[in-house]
Design an enzyme around this catalytic site. Structure first.
Site, PDB file in Angstrom:
ATOM      1  NE  ARG A  37      38.062  44.687  33.139  1.00 42.04           N
ATOM      2  CZ  ARG A  37      37.777  43.392  33.208  1.00 42.04           C
ATOM      3  NH1 ARG A  37      36.826  42.858  32.464  1.00 42.04           N
ATOM      4  NH2 ARG A  37      38.458  42.607  34.038  1.00 42.04           N
ATOM      5  CB  ILE A  63      42.789  42.190  33.386  1.00 40.72           C
ATOM      6  CG1 ILE A  63      42.148  43.542  33.719  1.00 40.72           C
ATOM      7  CG2 ILE A  63      41.782  41.283  32.710  1.00 40.72           C
ATOM      8  CD1 ILE A  63      41.674  44.319  32.463  1.00 40.72           C
ATOM      9  CB  SER A  64      42.022  42.722  39.142  1.00 45.26           C
ATOM     10  OG  SER A  64      43.384  42.589  39.438  1.00 45.26           O
ATOM     11  CD  GLN A  65      35.266  40.340  40.926  1.00 46.01           C
ATOM     12  OE1 GLN A  65      36.039  39.823  41.730  1.00 46.01           O
ATOM     13  NE2 GLN A  65      33.972  40.423  41.138  1.00 46.01           N
ATOM     14  N   PRO A  66      36.737  43.850  37.765  1.00 38.21           N
ATOM     15  CG  PRO A  66      35.536  44.505  35.849  1.00 38.21           C
ATOM     16  CD  PRO A  66      36.095  43.297  36.564  1.00 38.21           C
TER      17      PRO A  66
END
Ligand code: SAH
Length: 216
Positions: A37, A63-66
């Site tokens: 990431r 970028i979204s939360q994992p």
């Protein structure tokens, strides 16, 4: 690409955190374990790449939360032979996860500089089965339809009709639907002429702009 050892350890901890938060798909956890990431986030926030949090990626996008990626991917139940469409490439991180899970991935992004950066990050991560396209993904991407799964990474006011029509038999569409502030992650599955829809958990995404999304 081989990550420095400390990042490998941080990534392993992220996987355990996601498992603890309820992610059950070993395929998804495995994809997260092997995807760097830190390659997909700006260098200024790279030290936070393995926190379970959303991060800024420029052009006013995030970028979204994992956890949210993991949940979307789990709902989409992707298998290795699937052809997948992703709407909203952003950083390209979820595209790389899709690349690890699926056969072929088409990912469409409206902001050209983000698409360029995502292509470069995917190359650095060693992903070869993801094709990044610049365009309005709210209308899907008819050229390569039908898709076994479609994942939308931006919030829509309602389930975009063209996306439903581009689903293969048994195909799954995962899309956050709601207003600009809060949405629910919807799973819509094609069963013959019927679309079976289930209402998922509350989420918060940036708006899907375009013909079948919000006007800017
Ligand atoms: N999954 C991405 C999330 C990026 S945020 C990641 O992990 O980085 C959502 C992205 O959707 C933004 O990059 C935004 O530019 C893009 N977007 C918004 N409307 C779109 C549209 N109609 N078609 C394609 N991309 C769109």
């Amino acid at each position: 690409m081989t990550a420095p050892p400390q990042l490998t350890g941080a990534r392993r901890r992220l996987v355990e955190e996601l498992r603890h938060k309820g992610i059950r798909s070993e395929a998804v956890l495995d994809a997260i374990a092997k995807t760097p990431r830190h390659v997909f986030v700006p260098t200024g926030v790279a030290h936070r790449a393995y926190e379970d949090s959303a991060l800024p990626i420029g052009s006013g996008q995030t970028i979204s939360q994992p956890y949210v990626h993991a949940r979307s991917l789990e709902l989409a139940a992707i298998t290795p032979t699937d052809t997948v469409l992703e709407v909203g490439t952003g950083s390209g991180y979820q595209s790389a996860l899709l690349g690890a899970l699926a056969g072929t991935v088409y990912s469409i992004e409206t902001v050209a500089p983000l698409a360029d950066r995502a292509r470069e990050a995917l190359r650095l991560a060693g992903t070869t089965n993801v094709h990044v396209i610049v365009g309005d993904g709210s209308a899907g991407w008819a050229a390569n339809a039908p898709y076994d799964a479609i994942i939308v990474s931006a919030a829509a006011p309602s389930v975009p009709a063209p996306l439903v029509s581009q689903l293969a038999e048994g195909g799954r569409l995962v899309v956050p639907v709601g207003d600009r502030e809060a949405q629910r992650l919807i799973l819509a599955t094609r069963r013959g002429t019927r679309i079976v829809q289930s209402d998922g958990e509350p989420v918060r995404f940036v708006p899907l702009l375009g013909e079948h999304g919000w006007s800017a």
